[in-house]
Design an enzyme around this catalytic site. Sequence first.
Site, PDB file in Angstrom:
ATOM      1  N   LYS A   1      43.196  37.049  27.534  1.00  0.00           N
ATOM      2  CA  LYS A   1      43.676  38.439  27.561  1.00  0.00           C
ATOM      3  C   LYS A   1      45.153  38.571  27.208  1.00  0.00           C
ATOM      4  CE  LYS A   1      42.920  38.760  32.449  1.00  0.00           C
ATOM      5  NZ  LYS A   1      43.686  37.694  33.087  1.00  0.00           N
TER       6      LYS A   1
ATOM      7  N   LYS B   1      40.351  29.215  23.661  1.00  0.00           N
ATOM      8  CA  LYS B   1      39.581  30.179  24.464  1.00  0.00           C
ATOM      9  C   LYS B   1      40.037  31.610  24.207  1.00  0.00           C
ATOM     10  CE  LYS B   1      42.142  30.869  28.692  1.00  0.00           C
ATOM     11  NZ  LYS B   1      42.091  31.337  30.040  1.00  0.00           N
TER      12      LYS B   1
ATOM     13  N   LYS C   1      51.099  26.459  28.117  1.00  0.00           N
ATOM     14  CA  LYS C   1      51.867  27.704  28.120  1.00  0.00           C
ATOM     15  C   LYS C   1      53.375  27.472  28.025  1.00  0.00           C
ATOM     16  CE  LYS C   1      48.491  30.828  30.162  1.00  0.00           C
ATOM     17  NZ  LYS C   1      48.172  31.813  31.174  1.00  0.00           N
TER      18      LYS C   1
HETATM   19  N1  AQP Z   1      37.562  32.644  27.609  1.00  0.00           N
HETATM   20  C1  AQP Z   1      37.056  32.567  28.830  1.00  0.00           C
HETATM   21  N2  AQP Z   1      35.790  32.142  29.019  1.00  0.00           N
HETATM   22  C2  AQP Z   1      35.245  32.059  30.254  1.00  0.00           C
HETATM   23  N3  AQP Z   1      35.931  32.402  31.390  1.00  0.00           N
HETATM   24  C3  AQP Z   1      37.192  32.830  31.247  1.00  0.00           C
HETATM   25  N4  AQP Z   1      38.117  33.245  32.138  1.00  0.00           N
HETATM   26  C4  AQP Z   1      39.241  33.572  31.472  1.00  0.00           C
HETATM   27  N5  AQP Z   1      39.088  33.414  30.150  1.00  0.00           N
HETATM   28  C5  AQP Z   1      37.818  32.942  29.979  1.00  0.00           C
HETATM   29  C6  AQP Z   1      37.906  33.317  33.582  1.00  0.00           C
HETATM   30  O1  AQP Z   1      38.228  34.621  34.008  1.00  0.00           O
HETATM   31  C7  AQP Z   1      38.734  34.555  35.339  1.00  0.00           C
HETATM   32  C8  AQP Z   1      40.007  35.333  35.450  1.00  0.00           C
HETATM   33  O2  AQP Z   1      40.985  34.778  34.597  1.00  0.00           O
HETATM   34  P1  AQP Z   1      42.521  34.856  34.981  1.00  0.00           P
HETATM   35  O3  AQP Z   1      42.926  36.247  35.088  1.00  0.00           O
HETATM   36  O4  AQP Z   1      42.747  34.021  36.165  1.00  0.00           O
HETATM   37  O5  AQP Z   1      43.280  34.257  33.792  1.00  0.00           O
HETATM   38  P2  AQP Z   1      43.056  33.013  32.926  1.00  0.00           P
HETATM   39  O6  AQP Z   1      42.036  32.089  33.469  1.00  0.00           O
HETATM   40  O7  AQP Z   1      44.363  32.387  32.661  1.00  0.00           O
HETATM   41  O8  AQP Z   1      42.427  33.718  31.688  1.00  0.00           O
HETATM   42  P3  AQP Z   1      42.997  34.722  30.633  1.00  0.00           P
HETATM   43  O9  AQP Z   1      42.064  35.872  30.541  1.00  0.00           O
HETATM   44  O10 AQP Z   1      43.198  33.924  29.419  1.00  0.00           O
HETATM   45  O11 AQP Z   1      44.344  35.271  31.200  1.00  0.00           O
HETATM   46  P4  AQP Z   1      45.835  34.964  30.753  1.00  0.00           P
HETATM   47  O12 AQP Z   1      45.871  35.412  29.364  1.00  0.00           O
HETATM   48  O13 AQP Z   1      46.627  35.784  31.700  1.00  0.00           O
HETATM   49  O14 AQP Z   1      46.077  33.504  30.902  1.00  0.00           O
HETATM   50  C9  AQP Z   1      38.918  33.082  35.677  1.00  0.00           C
HETATM   51  O15 AQP Z   1      37.856  32.655  36.493  1.00  0.00           O
HETATM   52  C10 AQP Z   1      38.865  32.407  34.330  1.00  0.00           C
HETATM   53  O16 AQP Z   1      38.365  31.100  34.420  1.00  0.00           O
END
Ligand code: AQP
Length: 333
Positions: free
Chosen positions: A199, A196, A114
Amino acid sequence: MALMQRVLSGIAPSGDFTLGNYLGALKHWVTFQDSSDALYCVVDLHALTNDIEPAVLRHNSLDAALNLLAVGLDPARCTVFVQSHVTEHTRLTWLLECTATYGELSRMTQFKEKSVKGREAVRAGLFTYPALMAADILLYDTNVVPVGDDQRQHLELTREVAVRFNNRYGDTFVVPEAAIPGTAARVMDLQHPERKMSKSVTSPLGTVGLFDPADEITRKIRKAVTDTDGEVRYDREAKPGLANLLELLAAATGRNPADLARDYTRYGDLKNDVAEALNELLTPVRSRRAELENDLPYVHRVLAEGAEKAHTIAAATYTRAADAMGLLPPTAD
Ligand code: AQP
């Protein structure tokens, strides 16, 4: 009688929830409610690690709470709260920042990815975020943390910090275990199956929103990138796009991706079944969400009660940790 295991996990209100969030985490959170003493939080402080409009953060946080109830979290069986409503999260973070090392935080892959556009400009919170995540978990004497595969490294760091603290200051924290699903632990972007689904990354055709309308989901699955050799088999290395689709179908139907591959000879048929299975899985979530939108006072009540319950546990752990480190208690007995 053995006490129930304690489960905790969180999700950042950093954007619209994706299918990755659901299959990698939320779906399993729902299951854990029945076998565990489970707490789930909207980790709004984590969303501040990147620039986000204040009004958007406020909106997303309530939206995230609605989503958690819509996927099937039941406040009678688990505790749902907003991280910033329980002040011990930030208080314990400092103690853990003074336990974790600069070296180990520097090795976190998510920070490296990031901050790829330049370390000077990224927020310091993006660097120290794993200490906040460790605080989220350790505050609740958590035994099990259900997360997607992308959080594996942060969980390992949490364990190391807990062990180091316990060794240096005496037994204070429970050392948690990660629970990472066997299937769909890392749902990939449909257009870029090497990264991956996320969001906060803009990829309109590659990201399936949890609340995308059914025809939108079908359209995105039909357009998903695959490959040109035309053979349906489960091979994450050689055929990442196809493997992702097989994992989606496996997660939605409870079957195994390699077995599923043997049922298909054409990519198009597989895509149709993936879209159908996902829509079947998500339709009830969409309708529960619509009901909750008409009862926001209920959602606020759930969050207020959740924060109160969470605070009771968190305050005791924080006091134990502060005491162990030698901070003078505010009132003398
Ligand atoms: N692509 C994914 N596949 C499986 N699990 C996923 N998680 C996120 N993306 C995937 C799981 O969702 C939970 C919550 O995620 P988070 O809000 O902690 O953020 P993150 O892991 O950093 O995932 P995002 O959605 O990609 O958010 P941003 O964009 O804010 O970084 C976690 O248990 C994560 O493992």
